[in-house]
Motif scaffolding. Structure first.
Motif: not given
Length: 94
Positions: A3-15, A76-87
């Motif tokens: 069984i050959v495992q596929p190459y998988i990698n994560g790329r994370r972005f924060a704002a 959609p509707g993200g403007d209703a959340l607090d501006p300091g909320t991390p994503i």
């Protein structure tokens, strides 16, 4: 047969929600408003990926909560959340 495992990698972005523009269905955050895991400004999101995970305030969101292109994350509707909320947007690339 081995069984050959596929190459998988994560790329994370924060704002934070405060980086977004627009209202209601057009609320979006540009890829350039995010930072990468290395702490540098992002230039674009990956063009090819297997799937992505989207977190608001550390909570994984359902698939209907956002859409993404190489340049923009639309919440959609993200403007209703607090501006300091991390994503965080995590792309799983193969």
């Amino acid at each position: 047969m081995p069984i050959v495992q596929p190459y998988i990698n994560g790329r994370r972005f924060a704002a934070t929600m405060g980086a977004g523009t627009g209202t209601g269905a057009t609320f979006a955050i540009a890829a350039t408003a995010f930072t990468t895991d290395a702490g540098i400004a992002a230039t674009a999101f990956p063009a090819a990926y297997a799937y992505y995970n989207f977190y608001i305030n550390g909570i994984l969101q359902t698939g209907d909560t956002s859409t993404v292109t190489t340049t923009t994350l639309t919440i959609p509707g993200g403007d209703a959340l607090d501006p300091g909320t991390p994503i965080i947007v995590e792309f799983i690339v193969t």
